[in-house]
Every structure is written in structure tokens, then in C-alpha cells.
Design a protein around this motif. Structure first.
Motif, PDB file in Angstrom:
ATOM      1  N   SER A  74      -2.334  31.769  -9.285  1.00 20.01           N
ATOM      2  CA  SER A  74      -1.450  31.608 -10.445  1.00 20.01           C
ATOM      3  C   SER A  74      -1.920  30.487 -11.361  1.00 20.01           C
ATOM      4  N   THR A  75      -1.564  30.619 -12.624  1.00 20.30           N
ATOM      5  CA  THR A  75      -1.749  29.544 -13.597  1.00 20.30           C
ATOM      6  C   THR A  75      -0.419  29.350 -14.317  1.00 20.30           C
ATOM      7  N   CYS A  76      -0.299  28.238 -14.964  1.00 22.82           N
ATOM      8  CA  CYS A  76       0.924  27.947 -15.708  1.00 22.82           C
ATOM      9  C   CYS A  76       0.908  28.681 -17.043  1.00 22.82           C
ATOM     10  N   MET A  77       2.078  28.870 -17.603  1.00 28.03           N
ATOM     11  CA  MET A  77       2.203  29.648 -18.836  1.00 28.03           C
ATOM     12  C   MET A  77       2.133  28.738 -20.073  1.00 28.03           C
ATOM     13  N   ILE A  78       1.016  28.020 -20.178  1.00 30.95           N
ATOM     14  CA  ILE A  78       0.779  27.151 -21.333  1.00 30.95           C
ATOM     15  C   ILE A  78      -0.443  27.686 -22.060  1.00 30.95           C
ATOM     16  N   LYS A  79      -0.276  28.009 -23.304  1.00 29.93           N
ATOM     17  CA  LYS A  79      -1.398  28.518 -24.094  1.00 29.93           C
ATOM     18  C   LYS A  79      -2.081  27.367 -24.816  1.00 29.93           C
ATOM     19  N   HIS A 105       0.789  25.833  -4.050  1.00 30.85           N
ATOM     20  CA  HIS A 105       0.302  26.695  -5.123  1.00 30.85           C
ATOM     21  C   HIS A 105       0.742  26.179  -6.492  1.00 30.85           C
ATOM     22  N   CYS A 106       1.851  25.458  -6.564  1.00 29.48           N
ATOM     23  CA  CYS A 106       2.297  24.872  -7.835  1.00 29.48           C
ATOM     24  C   CYS A 106       1.296  23.825  -8.320  1.00 29.48           C
ATOM     25  N   PHE A 107       0.841  22.963  -7.419  1.00 34.30           N
ATOM     26  CA  PHE A 107      -0.137  21.937  -7.794  1.00 34.30           C
ATOM     27  C   PHE A 107      -1.470  22.561  -8.172  1.00 34.30           C
ATOM     28  N   GLU A 108      -1.850  23.563  -7.435  1.00 30.72           N
ATOM     29  CA  GLU A 108      -3.109  24.235  -7.729  1.00 30.72           C
ATOM     30  C   GLU A 108      -3.046  24.952  -9.079  1.00 30.72           C
ATOM     31  N   ALA A 109      -1.897  25.532  -9.402  1.00 30.39           N
ATOM     32  CA  ALA A 109      -1.729  26.192 -10.706  1.00 30.39           C
ATOM     33  C   ALA A 109      -1.776  25.176 -11.842  1.00 30.39           C
ATOM     34  N   VAL A 110      -1.104  24.043 -11.653  1.00 32.53           N
ATOM     35  CA  VAL A 110      -1.138  22.989 -12.671  1.00 32.53           C
ATOM     36  C   VAL A 110      -2.561  22.469 -12.825  1.00 32.53           C
ATOM     37  N   ASN A 111      -3.265  22.276 -11.712  1.00 30.01           N
ATOM     38  CA  ASN A 111      -4.649  21.814 -11.772  1.00 30.01           C
ATOM     39  C   ASN A 111      -5.511  22.773 -12.580  1.00 30.01           C
ATOM     40  N   ARG A 112      -5.440  24.070 -12.291  1.00 28.93           N
ATOM     41  CA  ARG A 112      -6.238  25.061 -13.033  1.00 28.93           C
ATOM     42  C   ARG A 112      -5.881  25.050 -14.516  1.00 28.93           C
ATOM     43  N   THR A 113      -4.597  24.956 -14.814  1.00 32.25           N
ATOM     44  CA  THR A 113      -4.154  24.977 -16.212  1.00 32.25           C
ATOM     45  C   THR A 113      -4.633  23.746 -16.962  1.00 32.25           C
ATOM     46  N   LEU A 114      -4.495  22.569 -16.353  1.00 31.39           N
ATOM     47  CA  LEU A 114      -4.938  21.337 -17.024  1.00 31.39           C
ATOM     48  C   LEU A 114      -6.457  21.318 -17.195  1.00 31.39           C
ATOM     49  N   GLN A 115      -7.180  21.846 -16.230  1.00 38.30           N
ATOM     50  CA  GLN A 115      -8.630  21.930 -16.377  1.00 38.30           C
ATOM     51  C   GLN A 115      -9.001  22.802 -17.572  1.00 38.30           C
ATOM     52  N   ASP A 116      -8.270  23.895 -17.751  1.00 34.82           N
ATOM     53  CA  ASP A 116      -8.528  24.799 -18.873  1.00 34.82           C
ATOM     54  C   ASP A 116      -8.139  24.153 -20.203  1.00 34.82           C
ATOM     55  N   CYS A 118      -7.783  20.980 -20.993  1.00 35.17           N
ATOM     56  CA  CYS A 118      -8.574  19.788 -21.321  1.00 35.17           C
ATOM     57  C   CYS A 118     -10.077  20.071 -21.342  1.00 35.17           C
ATOM     58  N   ASP A 119     -10.474  21.334 -21.120  1.00 35.98           N
ATOM     59  CA  ASP A 119     -11.888  21.716 -21.085  1.00 35.98           C
ATOM     60  C   ASP A 119     -12.689  20.847 -20.112  1.00 35.98           C
ATOM     61  N   GLN A 120     -12.088  20.595 -18.956  1.00 36.21           N
ATOM     62  CA  GLN A 120     -12.724  19.800 -17.903  1.00 36.21           C
ATOM     63  C   GLN A 120     -12.641  20.566 -16.581  1.00 36.21           C
ATOM     64  N   PRO A 121     -13.392  21.657 -16.435  1.00 33.58           N
ATOM     65  CA  PRO A 121     -13.253  22.497 -15.240  1.00 33.58           C
ATOM     66  C   PRO A 121     -13.669  21.830 -13.936  1.00 33.58           C
ATOM     67  N   ASP A 122     -14.430  20.754 -14.006  1.00 31.24           N
ATOM     68  CA  ASP A 122     -14.895  20.080 -12.793  1.00 31.24           C
ATOM     69  C   ASP A 122     -14.051  18.863 -12.434  1.00 31.24           C
ATOM     70  N   GLN A 123     -13.067  18.530 -13.259  1.00 29.72           N
ATOM     71  CA  GLN A 123     -12.245  17.336 -13.042  1.00 29.72           C
ATOM     72  C   GLN A 123     -10.874  17.721 -12.485  1.00 29.72           C
ATOM     73  N   LEU A 124     -10.433  17.014 -11.480  1.00 25.93           N
ATOM     74  CA  LEU A 124      -9.110  17.241 -10.921  1.00 25.93           C
ATOM     75  C   LEU A 124      -8.053  16.977 -11.985  1.00 25.93           C
ATOM     76  N   PHE A 125      -7.124  17.903 -12.151  1.00 25.87           N
ATOM     77  CA  PHE A 125      -6.074  17.837 -13.171  1.00 25.87           C
ATOM     78  C   PHE A 125      -6.647  17.614 -14.577  1.00 25.87           C
ATOM     79  N   GLY A 126      -7.800  18.184 -14.831  1.00 29.25           N
ATOM     80  CA  GLY A 126      -8.403  18.105 -16.160  1.00 29.25           C
ATOM     81  C   GLY A 126      -8.827  16.705 -16.556  1.00 29.25           C
ATOM     82  N   GLY A 127      -8.986  15.821 -15.580  1.00 32.54           N
ATOM     83  CA  GLY A 127      -9.388  14.445 -15.858  1.00 32.54           C
ATOM     84  C   GLY A 127      -8.237  13.517 -16.194  1.00 32.54           C
TER      85      GLY A 127
END
Length: 162
Positions: A74-79, A105-116, A118-127
Motif C-alpha cells: 500500500s501507499t498513502c493517497m497523497i498526490k 504496513h502503515c509505516f511502510e506505506a508512509v515511507n514509500r509515499t514520502l520517498q516518492d 521527496c524524490d529520495q527513493p533510497d532515503q528512509l521517510f524520504g530523508g
């Protein structure tokens, strides 16, 4: 404070302690310190009651648009290019209370969303630096008709983020 100001590599913290030990006081102090400097601090909690105790606090589901039905992908619903995504990009710190009671899974979804966002796919929580807190001896995640193994599997401790 230096992790936020100096952009150090280890920018994620966990405040562990039982009820009444001053975790909320620490969160509020850190939040006010950075907001006084004009920085954006997002304060969230896994429960509505805990969110009311934080300065400008919201529930994590409300702030990050975490879906109610969640799974491992899952990912969060933030465009991107929305007001919320811009707020997140400009955030200096996230404070998240009562984390042991929320499904991993909530933390993992937030992590994936923030990475997207913030354009930081290698940083935890988008840096974005994150202060997580709570007490693992209190309330575990609620799993409807779940076994003890299901509850442990849903815990943040079993997350790939740790």
C-alpha cells in the motif's frame, strides 16, 4: 537538534518509555523549538486522544492519508504537486507518537509515499528526520481475530524499516 540542522545521516530516533515518563513533554519541546525557528514540524499520533496532546497534532491516518485497508504494498493517497505534498517536502521533522499500536504496513506505506514525494527513493521517510515514540509494553496493533503470531507480525519491530 543537530540531526535536523546539520542533515546528518542518522536522522531517525525512537523515544521508548511507559506512560507518564515525559514523552509528550519531549515532543512538545522539540516541536516548539523548531517552529520558533520557522521550520515545519508535523506532529502525528496513532490515536486521536494522543494526537490532541501534541501541538497541532493530527492522527497519522489523517495527516498522511493512510488507507484504512492496508497491505504490504500500500501507499498513502497523497498526490504530487498538491498542497499536502508541498507541505511534506518542506517539512523539517516528523514527530509520531504511539507508534507501537499501529500496523507496520502503515509505516511502510508512509515511507514509500514520502520517498516518492521527496524524490529520495533510497532515503528512509524520504530523508525527513523522524522521531517515533511510544511504549511497546502497552497496546500492540489490533488484528481482528488474529493470533499472537499475527499480532507480532503486524508490529513495527517486524518491519523491513527497522
Amino acid at each position: 537538534i543537530s540531526a535536523v540542522n546539520n542533515e546528518e545521516s542518522n536522522r531517525h530516533f525512537f523515544v521508548q518509555g511507559p506512560a507518564g515518563t515525559g514523552k509528550t513533554f519531549i515532543y512538545s519541546t522539540i516541536c516548539h523549538y523548531f517552529r520558533r525557528q520557522g521550520k515545519i514540524v508535523l506532529c502525528v499520533a496513532s490515536s486521536g486522544i494522543a494526537s490532541l496532546l501534541l501541538p497541532g497534532g493530527r492522527t497519522s491516518h489523517t495527516r498522511f492519508k493512510i488507507p484504512l485497508l492496508i497491505n504490504e504494498s500500500s501507499t498513502c493517497m497523497i498526490k504530487k504537486n498538491t498542497q499536502l505534498s508541498e507541505l511534506i517536502k518542506n517539512t523539517s521533522l516528523i514527530i509520531w507518537d504511539e507508534v507501537p499500536m499501529q500496523h507496520r504496513h502503515c509505516f511502510e506505506a508512509v515511507n514509500r509515499t514520502l520517498q516518492d514525494i521527496c524524490d529520495q527513493p533510497d532515503q528512509l521517510f524520504g530523508g525527513i528526520p523522524v522521531v517515533l515514540g511510544g511504549d511497546f509494553a502497552q497496546i500492540p496493533p489490533v488484528i481482528v481475530r488474529g493470533s499472537r503470531a499475527d499480532i507480532v507480525s503486524a508490529s513495527l519491530i517486524k518491519s523491513s524499516l527497522i
